[in-house]
Motif scaffolding. Structure first.
Motif, PDB file in Angstrom:
ATOM      1  N   TYR A   4       0.825  -1.198   0.000  1.00 32.46           N
ATOM      2  CA  TYR A   4       0.000   0.000   0.000  1.00 32.46           C
ATOM      3  C   TYR A   4       0.865   1.255   0.000  1.00 32.46           C
ATOM      4  O   TYR A   4       2.085   1.189   0.193  1.00 32.46           O
ATOM      5  N   PRO A   5       0.247   2.438  -0.206  1.00 27.47           N
ATOM      6  CA  PRO A   5       1.037   3.654  -0.351  1.00 27.47           C
ATOM      7  C   PRO A   5       1.909   3.964   0.866  1.00 27.47           C
ATOM      8  O   PRO A   5       1.519   3.730   2.016  1.00 27.47           O
ATOM      9  N   CYS A   6       3.085   4.496   0.589  1.00 24.62           N
ATOM     10  CA  CYS A   6       3.976   4.952   1.655  1.00 24.62           C
ATOM     11  C   CYS A   6       3.577   6.358   2.081  1.00 24.62           C
ATOM     12  O   CYS A   6       2.870   7.071   1.370  1.00 24.62           O
ATOM     13  N   ASN A   7       4.089   6.749   3.245  1.00 23.28           N
ATOM     14  CA  ASN A   7       3.582   7.966   3.869  1.00 23.28           C
ATOM     15  C   ASN A   7       4.746   8.859   4.276  1.00 23.28           C
ATOM     16  O   ASN A   7       5.645   9.115   3.497  1.00 23.28           O
ATOM     17  N   ASP A   8       4.763   9.292   5.499  1.00 26.93           N
ATOM     18  CA  ASP A   8       5.760  10.254   5.954  1.00 26.93           C
ATOM     19  C   ASP A   8       7.106   9.582   6.204  1.00 26.93           C
ATOM     20  O   ASP A   8       7.219   8.351   6.213  1.00 26.93           O
ATOM     21  N   MET A   9       8.125  10.400   6.443  1.00 29.95           N
ATOM     22  CA  MET A   9       9.483   9.895   6.620  1.00 29.95           C
ATOM     23  C   MET A   9      10.252  10.788   7.578  1.00 29.95           C
ATOM     24  O   MET A   9      10.031  11.997   7.648  1.00 29.95           O
ATOM     25  N   VAL A  10      11.186  10.177   8.316  1.00 32.20           N
ATOM     26  CA  VAL A  10      12.171  10.931   9.071  1.00 32.20           C
ATOM     27  C   VAL A  10      13.535  10.300   8.789  1.00 32.20           C
ATOM     28  O   VAL A  10      13.647   9.080   8.609  1.00 32.20           O
ATOM     29  N   VAL A  11      14.570  11.138   8.713  1.00 30.41           N
ATOM     30  CA  VAL A  11      15.928  10.687   8.413  1.00 30.41           C
ATOM     31  C   VAL A  11      16.813  10.999   9.605  1.00 30.41           C
ATOM     32  O   VAL A  11      16.804  12.129  10.111  1.00 30.41           O
ATOM     33  N   ASP A  12      17.574   9.997  10.083  1.00 29.75           N
ATOM     34  CA  ASP A  12      18.417  10.242  11.254  1.00 29.75           C
ATOM     35  C   ASP A  12      19.770  10.825  10.845  1.00 29.75           C
ATOM     36  O   ASP A  12      20.047  11.038   9.653  1.00 29.75           O
ATOM     37  N   GLY A  13      20.597  11.096  11.837  1.00 28.65           N
ATOM     38  CA  GLY A  13      21.879  11.743  11.588  1.00 28.65           C
ATOM     39  C   GLY A  13      22.857  10.911  10.799  1.00 28.65           C
ATOM     40  O   GLY A  13      23.855  11.437  10.282  1.00 28.65           O
ATOM     41  N   LEU A  14      22.599   9.618  10.679  1.00 28.97           N
ATOM     42  CA  LEU A  14      23.461   8.727   9.902  1.00 28.97           C
ATOM     43  C   LEU A  14      22.937   8.511   8.487  1.00 28.97           C
ATOM     44  O   LEU A  14      23.525   7.737   7.726  1.00 28.97           O
ATOM     45  N   GLY A  15      21.836   9.169   8.157  1.00 25.21           N
ATOM     46  CA  GLY A  15      21.275   9.037   6.824  1.00 25.21           C
ATOM     47  C   GLY A  15      20.324   7.876   6.642  1.00 25.21           C
ATOM     48  O   GLY A  15      19.924   7.558   5.512  1.00 25.21           O
ATOM     49  N   ARG A  16      19.914   7.241   7.728  1.00 28.64           N
ATOM     50  CA  ARG A  16      18.941   6.150   7.640  1.00 28.64           C
ATOM     51  C   ARG A  16      17.539   6.736   7.590  1.00 28.64           C
ATOM     52  O   ARG A  16      17.184   7.597   8.409  1.00 28.64           O
ATOM     53  N   ALA A  17      16.739   6.254   6.645  1.00 27.14           N
ATOM     54  CA  ALA A  17      15.387   6.778   6.445  1.00 27.14           C
ATOM     55  C   ALA A  17      14.368   5.810   7.022  1.00 27.14           C
ATOM     56  O   ALA A  17      14.404   4.607   6.737  1.00 27.14           O
ATOM     57  N   TYR A  18      13.455   6.346   7.836  1.00 31.25           N
ATOM     58  CA  TYR A  18      12.343   5.582   8.384  1.00 31.25           C
ATOM     59  C   TYR A  18      11.080   6.071   7.680  1.00 31.25           C
ATOM     60  O   TYR A  18      10.768   7.267   7.711  1.00 31.25           O
ATOM     61  N   ILE A  19      10.358   5.148   7.046  1.00 28.37           N
ATOM     62  CA  ILE A  19       9.232   5.491   6.180  1.00 28.37           C
ATOM     63  C   ILE A  19       7.993   4.737   6.639  1.00 28.37           C
ATOM     64  O   ILE A  19       8.004   3.508   6.751  1.00 28.37           O
ATOM     65  N   GLY A  20       6.916   5.449   6.899  1.00 24.92           N
ATOM     66  CA  GLY A  20       5.661   4.822   7.285  1.00 24.92           C
ATOM     67  C   GLY A  20       4.888   4.332   6.077  1.00 24.92           C
ATOM     68  O   GLY A  20       4.992   4.899   4.983  1.00 24.92           O
ATOM     69  N   ASN A  21       4.115   3.272   6.264  1.00 24.93           N
ATOM     70  CA  ASN A  21       3.254   2.753   5.214  1.00 24.93           C
ATOM     71  C   ASN A  21       1.828   2.701   5.735  1.00 24.93           C
ATOM     72  O   ASN A  21       1.585   2.264   6.860  1.00 24.93           O
ATOM     73  N   MET A  22       0.871   3.119   4.914  1.00 23.47           N
ATOM     74  CA  MET A  22      -0.504   3.289   5.382  1.00 23.47           C
ATOM     75  C   MET A  22      -1.165   1.986   5.815  1.00 23.47           C
ATOM     76  O   MET A  22      -2.028   1.985   6.686  1.00 23.47           O
ATOM     77  N   GLY A  23      -0.817   0.879   5.178  1.00 21.10           N
ATOM     78  CA  GLY A  23      -1.374  -0.404   5.578  1.00 21.10           C
ATOM     79  C   GLY A  23      -2.672  -0.770   4.882  1.00 21.10           C
ATOM     80  O   GLY A  23      -3.194  -1.865   5.077  1.00 21.10           O
ATOM     81  N   PHE A  24      -3.219   0.134   4.055  1.00 26.01           N
ATOM     82  CA  PHE A  24      -4.413  -0.156   3.276  1.00 26.01           C
ATOM     83  C   PHE A  24      -4.509   0.876   2.157  1.00 26.01           C
ATOM     84  O   PHE A  24      -3.734   1.839   2.115  1.00 26.01           O
ATOM     85  N   ASP A  25      -5.424   0.658   1.244  1.00 26.90           N
ATOM     86  CA  ASP A  25      -5.594   1.546   0.093  1.00 26.90           C
ATOM     87  C   ASP A  25      -6.355   2.784   0.531  1.00 26.90           C
ATOM     88  O   ASP A  25      -7.589   2.852   0.429  1.00 26.90           O
ATOM     89  N   PHE A  26      -5.624   3.780   0.999  1.00 23.12           N
ATOM     90  CA  PHE A  26      -6.225   4.965   1.613  1.00 23.12           C
ATOM     91  C   PHE A  26      -7.152   5.704   0.653  1.00 23.12           C
ATOM     92  O   PHE A  26      -8.150   6.286   1.056  1.00 23.12           O
TER      93      PHE A  26
END
Length: 274
Positions: free
Chosen positions: A100-122
């Motif tokens: 399903y569609p991906c959502n918001d993101m935060v990037v840490d100081g080491l450049g690792r990206a954390y990306i939320g996924n909606m979990g259904f067809d929003f």
């Protein structure tokens, strides 16, 4: 739970957008996406806007690598892009991990990206909401599921020490915290603040969306369901509530000394009405 409603003065910084999202303060200016025109935009302190990128898909969360290159989530194609000059390149294709569609993101100081996924067809009005994960993408482009079972993971923030990730669960009316391991893994999910009893006087439920961490460790939380922005301390104490006429979908502290709160708003959550 204590709540303080304040009539703060608000001014329009940028107008005429379809659906602004993911505001970020970076390098002295405000960056954000306009979902339904599929653009990433940058506004200077006077509100003058320039287009940074136009994409073939809906842009969602944005962030930066440690060396200053822009990262962009493409929602429906489920990709993480990096802007190298004027050309976006694919850092990671997440479609093998999520449906399903991906959502918001935060990037840490080491450049690792954390990306939320909606979990259904929003975008499908007949779709049944389901639990969604958070994905982790390393700077090298490898991707994996870092956390699962979240009730619509949305805005995220990482504490200054880099050890805790906080995510807004929009359909859970709560903020959830995870410990970040040295390899970027998330563990120990716990309720950072429950907002179930923080609804508006008319009975509307708080739906935490975009969030921003302040210097005292409290979170500013946009709540489309109640049409206000809350300042929440760990444990659930609400120290401030800013009512708005429009629908707030995200917020970000910025400006000199990071004491200006930028709030992305919409008149409707229906793409056809924005």
């Amino acid at each position: 739970m204590r709540s303080m409603e304040r009539q703060r003065e608000t001014t329009i910084h940028v107008d005429g957008l379809r659906f602004p999202e993911s505001p970020r303060w970076h390098d002295g200016s405000l960056w954000f996406t306009d979902l339904y025109t599929q653009r990433v935009l940058q506004a200077d302190p006077n509100g003058n806007v320039r287009t940074v990128a136009e994409l073939p898909d809906v842009p969602s969360g944005i962030g930066w690598t440690p060396d200053g290159r822009l990262l962009i989530v493409q929602a429906t194609s489920r990709q993480l892009l990096r802007l190298d000059g004027d050309a976006p390149v694919v850092v990671a294709d997440l479609s093998a991990h999520v449906m399903y569609p991906c959502n918001d993101m935060v990037v840490d100081g080491l450049g690792r990206a954390y990306i939320g996924n909606m979990g259904f067809d929003f975008g499908n009005p007949e779709a049944v909401p389901g639990p969604g994960p958070i994905l982790l993408v390393t700077p090298e482009g490898s991707a994996r599921i870092a956390a699962e079972g979240l009730a619509f993971p949305n805005g995220m923030a990482i504490t200054p020490d880099g050890r805790t990730l906080i995510v807004a669960e929009s359909y859970g009316a709560r903020l959830t915290a995870f410990e970040i391991a040295p390899d970027g893994s998330l563990s120990g999910g716990r309720v950072w603040a429950s907002l179930e009893s923080a609804g508006a006087p008319g009975g509307e439920q708080v739906t935490p969306d975009g969030i921003s961490l302040d210097a005292e460790g409290a979170l500013w939380v946009a709540s489309p369901g109640t049409r206000d922005v809350l300042r929440v301390r760990e444990g659930g104490e609400i120290t401030e509530r800013i009512p708005l006429g429009a629908i707030p979908v995200a917020c970000m502290l910025g400006g000199p000394r990071r004491r200006t709160l930028f709030i992305a708003t919409a008149e409707s959550l229906d793409p056809g009405d924005t």
